[in-house]
Design a protein around this motif. Sequence first.
Motif, PDB file in Angstrom:
ATOM      1  N   VAL A 486       1.127  -1.229  -0.019  1.00 12.98           N
ATOM      2  CA  VAL A 486       0.094  -0.103   0.016  1.00 12.98           C
ATOM      3  C   VAL A 486       0.904   1.175  -0.086  1.00 12.98           C
ATOM      4  CG1 VAL A 486      -1.670   1.397   1.532  1.00 12.98           C
ATOM      5  CG2 VAL A 486      -1.952  -0.996   0.930  1.00 12.98           C
ATOM      6  N   PHE A 487       1.711   1.223   0.831  1.00 12.60           N
ATOM      7  CA  PHE A 487       2.679   2.418   0.915  1.00 12.60           C
ATOM      8  C   PHE A 487       3.613   2.686  -0.450  1.00 12.60           C
ATOM      9  CE2 PHE A 487       3.208   1.476   5.751  1.00 12.60           C
ATOM     10  CZ  PHE A 487       2.006   1.978   5.988  1.00 12.60           C
ATOM     11  N   ARG A 488       3.993   1.653  -0.890  1.00  9.31           N
ATOM     12  CA  ARG A 488       4.580   1.726  -2.358  1.00  9.31           C
ATOM     13  C   ARG A 488       3.755   2.295  -3.272  1.00  9.31           C
ATOM     14  NH1 ARG A 488       7.454  -2.991  -0.952  1.00  9.31           N
ATOM     15  NH2 ARG A 488       5.794  -4.403  -1.755  1.00  9.31           N
ATOM     16  N   ALA A 489       2.270   1.866  -3.382  1.00  6.29           N
ATOM     17  CA  ALA A 489       1.428   2.501  -4.335  1.00  6.29           C
ATOM     18  C   ALA A 489       1.144   3.997  -4.074  1.00  6.29           C
ATOM     19  CB  ALA A 489       0.345   1.436  -4.469  1.00  6.29           C
ATOM     20  N   ALA A 490       1.098   3.997  -2.792  1.00  7.96           N
ATOM     21  CA  ALA A 490       0.668   5.545  -2.549  1.00  7.96           C
ATOM     22  C   ALA A 490       1.658   6.412  -2.870  1.00  7.96           C
ATOM     23  CB  ALA A 490       0.324   5.617  -1.055  1.00  7.96           C
ATOM     24  N   ALA A 491       2.843   6.147  -2.627  1.00  6.81           N
ATOM     25  CA  ALA A 491       4.096   6.967  -3.199  1.00  6.81           C
ATOM     26  C   ALA A 491       4.189   7.097  -4.577  1.00  6.81           C
ATOM     27  CB  ALA A 491       5.274   6.491  -2.430  1.00  6.81           C
ATOM     28  N   ARG A 492       4.124   5.859  -5.275  1.00  9.42           N
ATOM     29  CA  ARG A 492       3.851   6.068  -6.652  1.00  9.42           C
ATOM     30  C   ARG A 492       3.114   6.922  -7.541  1.00  9.42           C
ATOM     31  NH1 ARG A 492       1.757   2.834  -9.712  1.00  9.42           N
ATOM     32  NH2 ARG A 492       1.462   1.307  -8.302  1.00  9.42           N
ATOM     33  N   THR A 493       1.896   6.684  -6.724  1.00 12.77           N
ATOM     34  CA  THR A 493       0.708   7.257  -7.394  1.00 12.77           C
ATOM     35  C   THR A 493       0.366   8.767  -7.042  1.00 12.77           C
ATOM     36  OG1 THR A 493      -0.906   6.342  -5.877  1.00 12.77           O
ATOM     37  CG2 THR A 493      -0.354   5.250  -8.022  1.00 12.77           C
ATOM     38  N   GLY A 494       1.043   9.260  -5.777  1.00 10.30           N
ATOM     39  CA  GLY A 494       0.931  10.289  -5.335  1.00 10.30           C
ATOM     40  C   GLY A 494      -0.413  10.508  -4.535  1.00 10.30           C
ATOM     41  N   THR A 495      -0.812   9.513  -4.039  1.00 13.18           N
ATOM     42  CA  THR A 495      -1.840   9.371  -3.120  1.00 13.18           C
ATOM     43  C   THR A 495      -1.860   9.485  -1.829  1.00 13.18           C
ATOM     44  OG1 THR A 495      -3.006   7.820  -4.972  1.00 13.18           O
ATOM     45  CG2 THR A 495      -4.082   8.046  -2.616  1.00 13.18           C
ATOM     46  N   ALA A 496      -2.264  10.351  -1.113  1.00  9.62           N
ATOM     47  CA  ALA A 496      -2.007  10.654   0.182  1.00  9.62           C
ATOM     48  C   ALA A 496      -2.723   9.627   1.246  1.00  9.62           C
ATOM     49  CB  ALA A 496      -2.540  12.114   0.830  1.00  9.62           C
ATOM     50  N   LEU A 497      -2.015   9.317   2.271  1.00  4.79           N
ATOM     51  CA  LEU A 497      -2.882   8.310   3.144  1.00  4.79           C
ATOM     52  C   LEU A 497      -3.028   9.344   4.631  1.00  4.79           C
ATOM     53  CD1 LEU A 497      -0.402   5.334   3.220  1.00  4.79           C
ATOM     54  CD2 LEU A 497      -2.475   5.898   1.777  1.00  4.79           C
ATOM     55  N   GLU A 498      -4.313   9.113   4.926  1.00  5.68           N
ATOM     56  CA  GLU A 498      -4.824  10.028   5.931  1.00  5.68           C
ATOM     57  C   GLU A 498      -4.134   9.491   7.350  1.00  5.68           C
ATOM     58  OE1 GLU A 498      -9.161  11.549   6.672  1.00  5.68           O
ATOM     59  OE2 GLU A 498      -9.220   9.733   7.428  1.00  5.68           O
ATOM     60  N   ILE A 499      -4.323  10.570   8.273  1.00  3.43           N
ATOM     61  CA  ILE A 499      -3.831  10.504   9.420  1.00  3.43           C
ATOM     62  C   ILE A 499      -5.366  10.886  10.460  1.00  3.43           C
ATOM     63  CG2 ILE A 499      -2.549  10.853  11.455  1.00  3.43           C
ATOM     64  CD1 ILE A 499      -0.144  11.356   9.793  1.00  3.43           C
ATOM     65  N   ASN A 500      -6.157   9.995  10.605  1.00  4.34           N
ATOM     66  CA  ASN A 500      -7.403  10.334  10.974  1.00  4.34           C
ATOM     67  C   ASN A 500      -7.218  10.544  12.696  1.00  4.34           C
ATOM     68  OD1 ASN A 500     -10.111  10.088  12.258  1.00  4.34           O
ATOM     69  ND2 ASN A 500     -10.734   9.601  10.065  1.00  4.34           N
ATOM     70  N   SER A 501      -7.808  12.119  12.836  1.00  6.57           N
ATOM     71  CA  SER A 501      -7.533  12.582  14.118  1.00  6.57           C
ATOM     72  C   SER A 501      -8.569  12.234  15.073  1.00  6.57           C
ATOM     73  CB  SER A 501      -7.526  14.133  14.038  1.00  6.57           C
ATOM     74  OG  SER A 501      -6.515  14.601  13.188  1.00  6.57           O
ATOM     75  N   SER A 502      -9.604  11.542  14.606  1.00  2.00           N
ATOM     76  CA  SER A 502     -10.577  11.206  15.741  1.00  2.00           C
ATOM     77  C   SER A 502     -10.053  10.152  16.766  1.00  2.00           C
ATOM     78  CB  SER A 502     -11.647  10.401  15.045  1.00  2.00           C
ATOM     79  OG  SER A 502     -12.606   9.775  15.851  1.00  2.00           O
ATOM     80  N   PRO A 503      -9.974  10.639  18.085  1.00  2.00           N
ATOM     81  CA  PRO A 503      -9.515   9.508  19.086  1.00  2.00           C
ATOM     82  C   PRO A 503      -9.920   8.281  19.205  1.00  2.00           C
ATOM     83  CG  PRO A 503     -10.975  11.421  20.303  1.00  2.00           C
ATOM     84  CD  PRO A 503     -10.866  11.659  18.561  1.00  2.00           C
ATOM     85  N   GLU A 504     -10.833   7.856  18.441  1.00  2.00           N
ATOM     86  CA  GLU A 504     -11.358   6.589  18.324  1.00  2.00           C
ATOM     87  C   GLU A 504     -10.578   5.710  17.304  1.00  2.00           C
ATOM     88  OE1 GLU A 504     -15.373   6.639  16.052  1.00  2.00           O
ATOM     89  OE2 GLU A 504     -15.370   5.870  18.184  1.00  2.00           O
ATOM     90  N   ARG A 505      -9.920   6.456  16.326  1.00  2.00           N
ATOM     91  CA  ARG A 505      -9.194   6.019  15.212  1.00  2.00           C
ATOM     92  C   ARG A 505      -7.699   6.206  15.302  1.00  2.00           C
ATOM     93  NH1 ARG A 505     -12.611   4.385  11.209  1.00  2.00           N
ATOM     94  NH2 ARG A 505     -14.703   5.113  10.999  1.00  2.00           N
ATOM     95  N   LEU A 506      -7.296   7.453  15.297  1.00  2.00           N
ATOM     96  CA  LEU A 506      -5.894   7.797  15.085  1.00  2.00           C
ATOM     97  C   LEU A 506      -5.214   6.556  14.130  1.00  2.00           C
ATOM     98  CD1 LEU A 506      -4.918   8.561  18.875  1.00  2.00           C
ATOM     99  CD2 LEU A 506      -5.653  10.000  17.017  1.00  2.00           C
ATOM    100  N   ASP A 507      -5.620   6.857  12.861  1.00  2.00           N
ATOM    101  CA  ASP A 507      -5.470   5.830  11.623  1.00  2.00           C
ATOM    102  C   ASP A 507      -5.034   6.756  10.492  1.00  2.00           C
ATOM    103  OD1 ASP A 507      -5.352   3.613  10.181  1.00  2.00           O
ATOM    104  OD2 ASP A 507      -7.636   3.507  10.202  1.00  2.00           O
ATOM    105  N   LEU A 508      -3.794   6.376  10.172  1.00  2.00           N
ATOM    106  CA  LEU A 508      -2.638   5.739  10.577  1.00  2.00           C
ATOM    107  C   LEU A 508      -2.085   6.196  11.959  1.00  2.00           C
ATOM    108  CD1 LEU A 508      -0.694   5.922   7.218  1.00  2.00           C
ATOM    109  CD2 LEU A 508      -1.850   3.753   7.928  1.00  2.00           C
ATOM    110  N   ASP A 509      -1.727   4.881  12.620  1.00  2.00           N
ATOM    111  CA  ASP A 509      -1.004   5.261  13.729  1.00  2.00           C
ATOM    112  C   ASP A 509       0.469   5.745  13.611  1.00  2.00           C
ATOM    113  OD1 ASP A 509       0.732   2.988  13.339  1.00  2.00           O
ATOM    114  OD2 ASP A 509      -0.593   1.517  14.681  1.00  2.00           O
ATOM    115  N   GLY A 510       1.195   5.999  14.714  1.00  2.00           N
ATOM    116  CA  GLY A 510       2.430   6.620  14.552  1.00  2.00           C
ATOM    117  C   GLY A 510       3.390   5.758  13.960  1.00  2.00           C
TER     118      GLY A 510
END
Length: 578
Positions: A486-510
């Motif tokens: 997933v990370f390789r594809a996101a970097a290659r295509t220029g797709t951002a991955l979310e860091i969801n700030s909701s405290p029940e998610r925090l997704d992606l994690d650190g």
Amino acid sequence: MARSNDDAAEMLREFAELLAISGGPDCKVRVYEKAARSVAGYPADIAELDEKALRKIPDVGSHTARKILEYFDTGSVGELTTLRKQVPPGLRTLVTVPGLGPKHAHQVYEELGITSVDGLLHALHEHRLRELRGWGEKSEDNLARSLREAHSAGGRVQLGYALDLASQLLYRISGLPQVRLAAYAGSLRRMRDTVGDIDLLVAAVDAEPIMADVAGLPMVARVLAHGPTKTSVLTTTGVQVDVRVVDPSVWGAAMLYFTGSKPHNIQVRELAVRAGLKLSEYGLFDVATGRLIVAETEEEVYQRLGLPWIPPTLREGTGEVEAALEGRLPSLADIGDIRGDLHTHTDLTDGVASLTEMVAAAKKHRYEYYAITDHAPLLWMQRMTTEKALEQRRRIRALERTAGITLLHGTELNIQPDGSLDWDEEFLSTFDIVVASVHSRFRQSREEMTARVLRAIEHPCVHVIGHPTGRLIGSRPPVDLDHDAVFRAAARTGTALEINSSPERLDLDGDLVRRARHFGVRFAVSTDAHAVPHLDYLRFGVATAQRGWAGPDDVINTYSEARLRRFLREKSRALTRR
């Protein structure tokens, strides 16, 4: 401090929960559930509203409004007190079991006589639940899995809840005349996604009155230990809080000592030993003479050990000390760097605030831009249509002319089990920003889930993958993904991955953020706000980005509007050129 809205919403949620447990009518349960969501998300403080004003809040009728007024006037509600007496305490405990819920808790109580978690575990072991109406082998297995996952969490609470509780305690403690400084330390200061015990540090010369006050706080259910400089209590919600008092002259050393993880503190103490020094919560000392060298500030202690100040979010013993020694500490993204929120909802779908209210709140945050990304049609319960989306776009464009903030019309798509999306490419290309997220079928195999997410990443109109692992902390595990693919594809295509700030998610994690950075992934730190107060969740997302060592250039919503739009355009261009 907790807002009055939050207190009232919690009271209404308890009403709904107790009604459901006691077998109350579904329609009445839903009334209180909806009212609780609306009150929690209402932008203004409701404490001073009269009944007429309260009834203007969506889903708050006259009956509910009177209960809210009774709660604010007396601190309790007579009908709720009666309900509490009718529901056995053990049965209320069952409702906290992830995956059970009030209706099933009532069912296992009525039909099997279960009133405790131990009783539930015993029934699961004997496979008695699958014989109940509406149950089966699969639902029984799912409940057993949820219980195992909850047990593995070790009784930790979500970051947002812990921070709110710590803030309430600090507000009370800071008002005492003896207190010079007061702050939280430990894993809460490191902003871990879950917190066990809450550590509070207080600087004062006279500790005794502070210890006595802490032991007598109304939110304290039991005093676990009470000493001259440390008191440990268990709150009414079951969270342990340790309060320590130190002399103001050693504040920095104590904060350093009680903030760092065990591996971080070991590494720092080893540096001290190699320099002929000793580090403790009381300061940095010369071993040969016993003389105190520095203790007042963290910066002084770190500097004397040959280190720059290390941000608390990095103090996990995962390479930050080595990076500090070699001058490689990253310049971390900060909340002041964020120029806009790229994932939010309104009451057009499952939000509780209107478009106008959400935009006004975003403007108060002094954002340069703000994206509205309501759900798309394939999340069928939201009843979104193409016509509704176009009408919202017209409203956004009209509002933008007077709002004083750039508004982006977006959508949050549903990544279907086969990776397909809600709208066709032609219509999706008309949105300013497109977020795509998994909302169902979370237990697909690794191969299926990875292929599903990769197909969305490869789509030329998808700019951001929302809450990429789908986890809900404490209640739903992450999906099974080949993260590196997933990370390789996101970097290659220029797709951002979310860091969801909701405290029940925090997704992606650190940890995943840090791993993704090595592939060159860009991130969107967004709130996924469904109500005005949710916009304040941003601090949790930023802290998570910091825990992943992310800098401003790694986060697309630190970009200027012009740079952000270039980033969004480049996605489709990059895939078109392939």
